[in-house]
Design a protein around this motif. Sequence first.
Motif, short mmCIF file in Angstrom:
data_model
loop_
_atom_site.label_atom_id
_atom_site.label_comp_id
_atom_site.label_asym_id
_atom_site.label_seq_id
_atom_site.Cartn_x
_atom_site.Cartn_y
_atom_site.Cartn_z
N LEU A 50 0.85 -1.19 0.00
CA LEU A 50 0.00 0.00 0.00
C LEU A 50 0.89 1.24 0.00
CD1 LEU A 50 -2.81 -1.00 2.53
CD2 LEU A 50 -2.87 -1.07 0.05
N PRO A 70 -0.48 -4.68 -4.89
CA PRO A 70 -1.10 -5.18 -3.66
C PRO A 70 -1.89 -6.48 -3.86
CG PRO A 70 -1.49 -2.83 -3.91
CD PRO A 70 -0.78 -3.27 -5.14
N ASN A 71 -2.63 -6.57 -4.98
CA ASN A 71 -3.44 -7.78 -5.15
C ASN A 71 -2.58 -9.02 -5.36
OD1 ASN A 71 -2.73 -6.67 -7.64
ND2 ASN A 71 -4.39 -7.68 -8.69
N VAL A 74 -1.65 -10.22 -1.96
CA VAL A 74 -2.77 -10.95 -1.36
C VAL A 74 -2.84 -12.37 -1.92
CG1 VAL A 74 -5.27 -11.02 -1.05
CG2 VAL A 74 -4.07 -8.85 -0.91
N PHE A 88 -15.95 -2.28 6.03
CA PHE A 88 -16.79 -1.56 5.07
C PHE A 88 -18.11 -1.22 5.77
CE2 PHE A 88 -14.19 -4.51 2.48
CZ PHE A 88 -13.40 -3.56 1.85
N PRO A 89 -18.30 0.04 6.20
CA PRO A 89 -19.40 0.34 7.12
C PRO A 89 -20.80 0.05 6.56
CG PRO A 89 -18.36 2.36 6.32
CD PRO A 89 -17.50 1.22 5.88
N ILE A 99 -15.98 -10.38 1.07
CA ILE A 99 -14.95 -9.63 0.34
C ILE A 99 -13.55 -10.08 0.74
CG2 ILE A 99 -13.93 -7.32 0.11
CD1 ILE A 99 -16.66 -6.21 -0.20
N TYR A 102 -12.07 -12.47 -1.57
CA TYR A 102 -12.30 -11.94 -2.91
C TYR A 102 -11.50 -12.63 -4.00
CZ TYR A 102 -12.52 -8.63 -6.65
OH TYR A 102 -12.68 -8.07 -7.88
N LEU A 103 -10.23 -12.94 -3.73
CA LEU A 103 -9.38 -13.49 -4.80
C LEU A 103 -9.37 -15.01 -4.83
CD1 LEU A 103 -6.30 -11.10 -4.67
CD2 LEU A 103 -8.02 -11.25 -6.46
N ASN B 175 -18.76 -10.74 -8.13
CA ASN B 175 -17.50 -10.23 -7.60
C ASN B 175 -17.25 -8.78 -8.00
OD1 ASN B 175 -15.98 -11.59 -5.84
ND2 ASN B 175 -14.86 -12.80 -7.34
N ARG B 178 -19.18 -6.42 -5.80
CA ARG B 178 -18.57 -6.39 -4.47
C ARG B 178 -17.31 -5.53 -4.47
NH1 ARG B 178 -18.45 -12.06 -3.90
NH2 ARG B 178 -20.69 -12.31 -4.02
N ALA B 179 -16.53 -5.66 -5.54
CA ALA B 179 -15.30 -4.86 -5.63
C ALA B 179 -15.65 -3.37 -5.71
CB ALA B 179 -14.49 -5.27 -6.85
N VAL B 181 -18.32 -1.78 -4.56
CA VAL B 181 -18.79 -1.27 -3.28
C VAL B 181 -17.64 -1.20 -2.28
CG1 VAL B 181 -20.39 -1.67 -1.39
CG2 VAL B 181 -21.11 -2.12 -3.72
N ALA B 182 -16.75 -2.18 -2.34
CA ALA B 182 -15.60 -2.16 -1.42
C ALA B 182 -14.75 -0.92 -1.65
CB ALA B 182 -14.76 -3.42 -1.61
N ARG B 184 -15.80 1.91 -2.85
CA ARG B 184 -16.54 3.07 -2.34
C ARG B 184 -16.38 3.18 -0.82
NH1 ARG B 184 -22.69 2.18 -2.36
NH2 ARG B 184 -22.24 1.28 -0.34
N GLU B 185 -16.47 2.06 -0.13
CA GLU B 185 -16.48 2.08 1.32
C GLU B 185 -15.11 2.38 1.92
OE1 GLU B 185 -19.35 1.34 3.48
OE2 GLU B 185 -20.19 2.02 1.60
N ALA B 190 -10.09 -2.17 0.62
CA ALA B 190 -10.31 -2.91 -0.62
C ALA B 190 -8.98 -3.38 -1.19
CB ALA B 190 -11.05 -2.04 -1.63
N GLU B 191 -8.03 -2.46 -1.18
CA GLU B 191 -6.69 -2.79 -1.70
C GLU B 191 -6.07 -3.91 -0.85
OE1 GLU B 191 -4.61 -1.87 -4.74
OE2 GLU B 191 -4.55 0.16 -3.94
N MET B 193 -7.56 -6.17 0.69
CA MET B 193 -8.24 -7.44 0.47
C MET B 193 -7.91 -8.02 -0.90
SD MET B 193 -9.78 -8.24 3.14
CE MET B 193 -8.52 -7.41 4.05
N GLY B 194 -7.08 -7.33 -1.67
CA GLY B 194 -6.67 -7.87 -2.95
C GLY B 194 -7.47 -7.36 -4.12
N VAL B 195 -8.35 -6.36 -3.91
CA VAL B 195 -9.06 -5.77 -5.03
C VAL B 195 -8.08 -4.84 -5.76
CG1 VAL B 195 -10.95 -4.24 -5.70
CG2 VAL B 195 -11.26 -5.85 -3.83
N ASN B 196 -7.96 -5.02 -7.05
CA ASN B 196 -7.07 -4.16 -7.82
C ASN B 196 -7.79 -2.83 -8.07
OD1 ASN B 196 -5.45 -2.91 -9.70
ND2 ASN B 196 -4.95 -4.81 -10.76
N TYR B 200 -10.13 -1.59 -11.32
CA TYR B 200 -11.58 -1.54 -11.19
C TYR B 200 -12.14 -0.14 -11.38
CZ TYR B 200 -12.52 -6.36 -10.20
OH TYR B 200 -12.67 -7.71 -10.34
#
Lengths: 242, 316
Positions: A50, A70-71, A74, A88-89, A99, A102-103, B175, B178-179, B181-182, B184-185, B190-191, B193-196, B200
């Motif tokens: 990050l 980063p991905n 993971v 994530f609120p 989530i 996710y991968l 998926n 979900r990515a 919304v992640a 956005r939140e 998100a990063e 958790m492995g979301v690129n 995205y």
Amino acid sequence: MLELKQISAFYGNIQALDRISIQIPEGSIVTLLGANGAGKSSTLKVISQLLPIKSGTMVYKNEDISNLEPNEIVKRRIIHCPENRQVFPKLTVEENLIIGSYLRRDKDQIKKDLSDIFSYFPILKERLKQYASTLSGGEQQMLAIGRALMGNPKVLLLDEPSLGLAPIIVNQIFEIIQEINRKGTSILLVEQNANLALRIADYGYILENGRIGLEGRAEFLRNNDEISKYYLGGKSHAANLY
Amino acid sequence: MKIKRLQILFISILLLGYPLLVGFSSYFIYVAGLFIIYAIMAMSLNLLTGFGGQISIGHAAFLAIGAYTTAILTLKLGLPFWLNLPLSGVITAIVGFLIGLPAVRLSGHFLAIATLAFGLAIPEIMLKWEGLTGGFAGLFIEKPSLFSSDTSFYYFTTVIALIITWLILNLLKGNFGRAFVAIRESEIAAEAMGVNVSLYKTLMFSISAFFTGIAGSLYAYFVGFISPHDFNMNISLIVLAMIVLGGLASITGSILGAFILTIIPQVADRFPGFTITITGAALILTILFLPNGLISLFNYKWKRKKTENKQLSLEG
């Protein structure tokens, strides 16, 4: 297993890390201690990419991972559980956990991991359909750890899991961290609560202004009065101070 | 989920039966067609802004690119309409991708300003590039021979809109959604958790632009005449108002918002200034009292689950 060699990193012009070297052997709990702004969280961010590495190398299982996205980190099952929980609120507890996987594509194992997480944190099962923002601080921390576990980590990077939590919850969470470790996950633990961290850790590093000031086996750091006094604010007071 | 399905089923039946209800009156069919096209656009914008948290104040520019692509391909190259429609989507998606690239680095207000500039620049370019776009005089396009009447093209538009709705709903369920919304939140989480995240974000812009481009293509055929004025800032802002009014991060909300804000001008334009006043008042009231949009009045399930009233931040 995971090794940082002479890593430096910057936020703009400000140097956050100055040639730090850290080793996390397989199956161990390693802790990073130090004052605010010493570079503890930055170290975790560097590992999960990050925060980009300026110089130095990072090696995981004989592979140079210094320049990965980063991905991709993971994917190698090095999972970061960020500071301040960062759940994530506006998503439900369930969605937050999903989530985390996710991968992954191994559906059966995901289900098994989910039930493991519920056995660590039964409260999450009760809260499954609630928005994460409606959870208490301790529950959010449990969710953040649970979400990280959904990535099936080999190395888990935990950033201040005790932050802002009542002592009884902290003890509970630390017991679970040990349990996770016993099941084969290596842990890099960043903590303000030095005494607590050194109680469960195998090895510790003390950071000062982005450098490693001192390192050693946990019991050595814990039992050395001078170190406790100088770096950790005094043995007997430490728990109260932080 | 179930209630959303029912709502959409209800809307589709209503739309398909609508020409019969109004006795095939061309005015009423025209208004309904506009509504459907705006609904596609509102859903696309909601995908980006409501679900993905990336604000765009220049979305009419994507509509313009889709519409002009169709018109130019028809008039200059003589391509058939079944080719024009997807091509308009693809070309707009490519532009969307390019706009998405800076969006990776910009967020909140900065992204808003960048998309605003884009929304202002595109109509201006179309005005000046007379050789290609006809400039101020605009371009005339005939309806495809297969759907040459207003009613038949209305039906065609409805079917396309339903397909797009189905595609977006499925996209959001998996998926991908979900990515989005992640991101956005919490981008950091998100990063982690492995979301690129960068991939995205550009994808979000491309997909949103793709559907908006299709809407633009339909617009060009349906209205039969396009000029830069049709795609000015007003349209971008009204579509943004549609999703806020109807409900951010809600597909049925986008449709409801598009419906209301297409109807209001038709009813109220006889009184100058009335449309803007009503729209503004409706927006303020919605933001104050129904932060989840008007659609939250219909979603009983939501109401039960509503555990907090925190307003969904456009900047997040």
